[in-house]
Design an enzyme around this catalytic site. Structure first.
Site, short mmCIF file in Angstrom:
data_model
loop_
_atom_site.label_atom_id
_atom_site.label_comp_id
_atom_site.label_asym_id
_atom_site.label_seq_id
_atom_site.Cartn_x
_atom_site.Cartn_y
_atom_site.Cartn_z
N TYR A 14 0.80 -1.23 0.00
CA TYR A 14 0.00 0.00 0.00
C TYR A 14 0.84 1.28 0.00
CZ TYR A 14 -3.61 -3.31 1.36
OH TYR A 14 -4.47 -4.38 1.40
N HIS A 19 -4.61 6.10 -0.23
CA HIS A 19 -5.00 6.01 1.18
C HIS A 19 -3.79 6.16 2.11
CE1 HIS A 19 -8.72 5.62 3.16
NE2 HIS A 19 -8.76 4.32 3.39
N ASN A 66 -9.08 1.32 9.11
CA ASN A 66 -10.32 1.42 9.87
C ASN A 66 -10.17 1.02 11.34
OD1 ASN A 66 -9.99 -1.28 9.33
ND2 ASN A 66 -12.08 -1.63 8.61
#
Length: 188
Positions: A14, A19, A66
């Site tokens: 990632y 993000h 999250n």
């Protein structure tokens, strides 16, 4: 003491995704101030340093986006850091790429990392440095969009934004959120 949190997802998979804009900006800031973010503590990679005469803890939560709130709460509770002394840097779909916005408090705007932090802290009263990533053409593809890598063309803007975000963080620490907003809030 200030707790400065960059939001993102752990792992190289990632690293350059939209993000992870918060991680990228925090890494740039850490590099500007020779702070190493490598120590595992309370569910985050952390680094300690000083900006002027203000002690800072830089943190990159290592749970997925999250679940970021647990690390933020653990670090703030252990170090007795007031919510108003927490700065969170994160990506924002509602702003075009290249835009930086700063604010104190407010809602989560659907950002799952902010939802987790707000729920964990029980407060909205922390500083946010919002880094625009733009929106996908198709709203249903948002989850895939935020996990996509920045394109080669976008990376030029990304590099400029992470440098300016670092300057905004420093201005916030040295002179307060109002001063930082006056200098960096309108950049596009």
């Amino acid at each position: 003491m200030k707790l400065i949190v960059g939001l993102g997802n752990p792992g190289n998979r990632y690293r350059y995704s939209r993000h992870n804009f918060g991680f990228l900006a925090l890494d740039e800031f850490a590099g500007q101030h020779n702070i190493s973010i490598k120590k595992n503590c309370a569910g985050a990679l952390v680094g300690n340093g000083k900006i002027g005469n203000v002690k800072v803890i830089l943190a990159k939560p290592q749970s997925y986006m999250n679940l970021s709130g647990a690390a933020v709460w653990n670090l703030s509770d252990y170090n007795k850091i007031d919510t108003s002394d927490i700065i969170v840097i994160h990506d924002d779909l509602d702003l075009p790429l290249g835009t930086i916005r700063l604010k104190l408090g407010g809602g989560h705007g659907g950002h799952k990392g902010l939802v987790s932090i707000i729920e964990s802290l029980g407060s909205l009263d922390f500083i946010r440095i919002r880094l625009g990533i733009g929106k996908p053409d198709n709203r249903e593809k948002t989850e895939g969009y935020v996990l996509e890598f920045f394109s080669a063309a976008e990376m030029e803007q990304v590099q400029r934004v992470v440098v300016e975000a670092g300057q905004a963080i420093e201005e916030t620490i040295r002179s307060g959120i109002q001063s930082a907003m006056a200098r960096y809030h309108t950049r596009t």
